[in-house]
Design a protein around this motif. Sequence first.
Motif, PDB file in Angstrom:
ATOM      1  N   LEU A 196     -43.551 -38.728  45.507  1.00  0.00           N
ATOM      2  CA  LEU A 196     -43.250 -38.078  44.226  1.00  0.00           C
ATOM      3  C   LEU A 196     -41.987 -37.236  44.352  1.00  0.00           C
ATOM      4  N   GLY A 197     -40.926 -37.867  44.827  1.00  0.00           N
ATOM      5  CA  GLY A 197     -39.671 -37.169  45.046  1.00  0.00           C
ATOM      6  C   GLY A 197     -38.829 -37.071  43.791  1.00  0.00           C
ATOM      7  N   ASN A 198     -37.704 -36.378  43.931  1.00  0.00           N
ATOM      8  CA  ASN A 198     -36.778 -36.238  42.819  1.00  0.00           C
ATOM      9  C   ASN A 198     -35.353 -36.256  43.358  1.00  0.00           C
ATOM     10  N   GLY A 199     -34.391 -36.457  42.462  1.00  0.00           N
ATOM     11  CA  GLY A 199     -33.010 -36.497  42.913  1.00  0.00           C
ATOM     12  C   GLY A 199     -32.023 -36.343  41.781  1.00  0.00           C
ATOM     13  N   SER A 200     -30.812 -35.947  42.160  1.00  0.00           N
ATOM     14  CA  SER A 200     -29.700 -35.836  41.219  1.00  0.00           C
ATOM     15  C   SER A 200     -28.559 -36.676  41.751  1.00  0.00           C
ATOM     16  N   PHE A 201     -27.978 -37.531  40.905  1.00  0.00           N
ATOM     17  CA  PHE A 201     -26.981 -38.508  41.337  1.00  0.00           C
ATOM     18  C   PHE A 201     -25.738 -38.411  40.459  1.00  0.00           C
ATOM     19  N   THR A 202     -24.568 -38.407  41.112  1.00  0.00           N
ATOM     20  CA  THR A 202     -23.305 -38.292  40.386  1.00  0.00           C
ATOM     21  C   THR A 202     -22.286 -39.276  40.935  1.00  0.00           C
ATOM     22  N   ASP A 203     -21.636 -39.989  40.031  1.00  0.00           N
ATOM     23  CA  ASP A 203     -20.528 -40.875  40.378  1.00  0.00           C
ATOM     24  C   ASP A 203     -19.235 -40.088  40.185  1.00  0.00           C
ATOM     25  N   LYS A 204     -18.524 -39.852  41.287  1.00  0.00           N
ATOM     26  CA  LYS A 204     -17.295 -39.071  41.239  1.00  0.00           C
ATOM     27  C   LYS A 204     -16.036 -39.936  41.168  1.00  0.00           C
ATOM     28  N   THR A 205     -16.208 -41.250  41.057  1.00  0.00           N
ATOM     29  CA  THR A 205     -15.044 -42.136  41.020  1.00  0.00           C
ATOM     30  C   THR A 205     -14.479 -42.294  39.624  1.00  0.00           C
ATOM     31  N   VAL A 206     -15.241 -41.882  38.606  1.00  0.00           N
ATOM     32  CA  VAL A 206     -14.799 -42.056  37.220  1.00  0.00           C
ATOM     33  C   VAL A 206     -14.984 -40.750  36.449  1.00  0.00           C
ATOM     34  N   THR A 207     -14.139 -40.549  35.461  1.00  0.00           N
ATOM     35  CA  THR A 207     -14.284 -39.412  34.555  1.00  0.00           C
ATOM     36  C   THR A 207     -14.181 -39.937  33.125  1.00  0.00           C
ATOM     37  N   ALA A 208     -15.171 -39.583  32.321  1.00  0.00           N
ATOM     38  CA  ALA A 208     -15.214 -39.992  30.906  1.00  0.00           C
ATOM     39  C   ALA A 208     -14.979 -41.484  30.711  1.00  0.00           C
ATOM     40  N   PRO A 209     -15.784 -42.340  31.350  1.00  0.00           N
ATOM     41  CA  PRO A 209     -15.642 -43.782  31.122  1.00  0.00           C
ATOM     42  C   PRO A 209     -16.125 -44.151  29.731  1.00  0.00           C
ATOM     43  N   PRO A 210     -15.642 -45.261  29.159  1.00  0.00           N
ATOM     44  CA  PRO A 210     -16.134 -45.695  27.846  1.00  0.00           C
ATOM     45  C   PRO A 210     -17.631 -45.966  27.870  1.00  0.00           C
ATOM     46  N   SER A 211     -18.112 -46.509  28.963  1.00  0.00           N
ATOM     47  CA  SER A 211     -19.548 -46.705  29.163  1.00  0.00           C
ATOM     48  C   SER A 211     -19.782 -46.931  30.650  1.00  0.00           C
ATOM     49  N   LEU A 212     -20.933 -46.502  31.111  1.00  0.00           N
ATOM     50  CA  LEU A 212     -21.267 -46.645  32.529  1.00  0.00           C
ATOM     51  C   LEU A 212     -22.742 -46.986  32.647  1.00  0.00           C
ATOM     52  N   GLN A 213     -23.027 -48.149  33.179  1.00  0.00           N
ATOM     53  CA  GLN A 213     -24.416 -48.572  33.329  1.00  0.00           C
ATOM     54  C   GLN A 213     -25.048 -47.892  34.543  1.00  0.00           C
ATOM     55  N   LYS A 214     -26.253 -47.375  34.336  1.00  0.00           N
ATOM     56  CA  LYS A 214     -27.007 -46.760  35.422  1.00  0.00           C
ATOM     57  C   LYS A 214     -28.280 -47.570  35.671  1.00  0.00           C
ATOM     58  N   LEU A 240     -40.416 -58.366  44.569  1.00  0.00           N
ATOM     59  CA  LEU A 240     -40.172 -57.608  45.793  1.00  0.00           C
ATOM     60  C   LEU A 240     -39.021 -56.631  45.608  1.00  0.00           C
ATOM     61  N   VAL A 241     -38.026 -57.050  44.811  1.00  0.00           N
ATOM     62  CA  VAL A 241     -36.880 -56.191  44.476  1.00  0.00           C
ATOM     63  C   VAL A 241     -36.620 -56.307  42.985  1.00  0.00           C
ATOM     64  N   ASN A 242     -36.430 -55.166  42.330  1.00  0.00           N
ATOM     65  CA  ASN A 242     -36.176 -55.143  40.890  1.00  0.00           C
ATOM     66  C   ASN A 242     -34.997 -54.230  40.597  1.00  0.00           C
ATOM     67  N   SER A 243     -34.213 -54.590  39.576  1.00  0.00           N
ATOM     68  CA  SER A 243     -33.116 -53.761  39.112  1.00  0.00           C
ATOM     69  C   SER A 243     -33.303 -53.527  37.620  1.00  0.00           C
ATOM     70  N   GLN A 244     -33.480 -52.269  37.233  1.00  0.00           N
ATOM     71  CA  GLN A 244     -33.768 -51.951  35.838  1.00  0.00           C
ATOM     72  C   GLN A 244     -32.687 -51.029  35.283  1.00  0.00           C
ATOM     73  N   LEU A 245     -32.125 -51.420  34.130  1.00  0.00           N
ATOM     74  CA  LEU A 245     -31.125 -50.599  33.469  1.00  0.00           C
ATOM     75  C   LEU A 245     -31.786 -49.353  32.896  1.00  0.00           C
ATOM     76  N   LEU A 246     -31.244 -48.188  33.273  1.00  0.00           N
ATOM     77  CA  LEU A 246     -31.775 -46.920  32.795  1.00  0.00           C
ATOM     78  C   LEU A 246     -31.028 -46.424  31.566  1.00  0.00           C
TER      79      LEU A 246
END
Length: 453
Positions: A196-214, A240-246
């Motif tokens: 039951l962990g938690n986390g904060s994630f930041t992409d520092k390669t872009v600033t104000a992109p038109p859209s960014l999929q997470k 076994l492995v899943n990728s879900q758009l948030l």
Amino acid sequence: MNKNSNWRVVTLISICFIIYLILSIFSFAFDFKWEPFEKVNLITDVFDKNKKSEIVKEDLQKNNPENSKSNSKNLVQDFELYKKPNFITNFYKGDSVTALTEFAEKLHQLKTSKKGKIRIAYFGDSMIEGDLLTQTLRKLLQKEFGGYGVGFLPIHSKVGGFRQTASVKSSGWETTNFMDKGAKNMYISGFSFSGLGNGSFTDKTVTAPPSLQKFLIYGESNGGNINYDGTSISLQGNDLVNSQLLSNNNATSFELKSNSATTPFYGVSFESENGIILDNFSFRGITGVEFRKIDEDFLKAVQKANHYDLIVMQYGVNLLFRPNDTDYSYYTKNMTPVLEKFISAFPKTDILLVSSADRAFRYNGEYQTAKGLPNLLETQARLAYDHHLAFFNLFETMGGENSIVDWASQKPPLANKDYVHPNGKGADILAEKLFHAIMNDYNNYKPKTETTP
């Protein structure tokens, strides 16, 4: 002679003939050598003795990526091409041979249409830790072919504070990794997280992109759910492995909390809708053989969830842990099943083996290139050659013998005084050299839509 005697003779001759025929077939099929079969083989009149070698040769040619420019030519292999710096080779001679043909075709399609994603998995040890080398390679490829976003980030990272391209701050996770005894089917990052962990994630390669999929990447959910930026989201996949758009918006950071103690979580990803996505999979201290802990079905599930178009494996310096070692035949034995598994699980994906960089030990009072490095390079190149993979000689590209000593002595230095690791400036140089090698390989490519005169 009576009838019973005649029957026994016929029976004996028939049995001998059948035995000899069977042995002749085995001799032909498995290259079993015995002088009587060399003189008289019962099936040589039925099968051309050269037919088998022709079939094998044809099969190898089909499985070898050949540049479409050279399809009409008789390509000649040259193992010694592995010694060439700044060059990606598939060991075929010629100035117009493309080593990464599948990848080059996809780059061409992306360049032409501006649509679709090309995903690259870049595996390595501490040489690429903290996104070193890969951050520059990603930037250059995205500038050339489009795309943005840092790509894959693990749920938890010990180098989160060191990495400049992203921030990962997390707690409360139970971690399984390559180094744990009995561990199996971690993600290809070498890690799996649960609890039951938690986390904060930041992409520092872009600033104000038109859209960014997470995206969230996870294992069998069994009805699990997460809290994403304050909103509860049910996890849909049970593969076994899943990728879900948030989400798909211009936000470059988010917070996540697990509400499912049993779901294995692997990481998150920040991606543009089109273009190059390059994932850094660094794991300190490994040589690549650790992938034996991930079975082929799991690798196939990875490919199904996140299709990779190029796999890069950069290993070697951790094999040079004793200054006088020169025999690396054990590495061939241990790495061969790993490569075979990847080839089978990623059949339409180009695989590029990047050699060890330079590493120095102290000999007779001064630092010099490890004695075993030439043998290790040949061993790594032979693995690529025997498995029909592409190869890039990082050692020669950085300058060859004693280059790590030279890099560490420069002002400003390009490598650390451990005489193992290039620093940030040195890693940038290697990334630029690899990028130019990729571009040279791509520029040799002739698209499938063009006809050969």
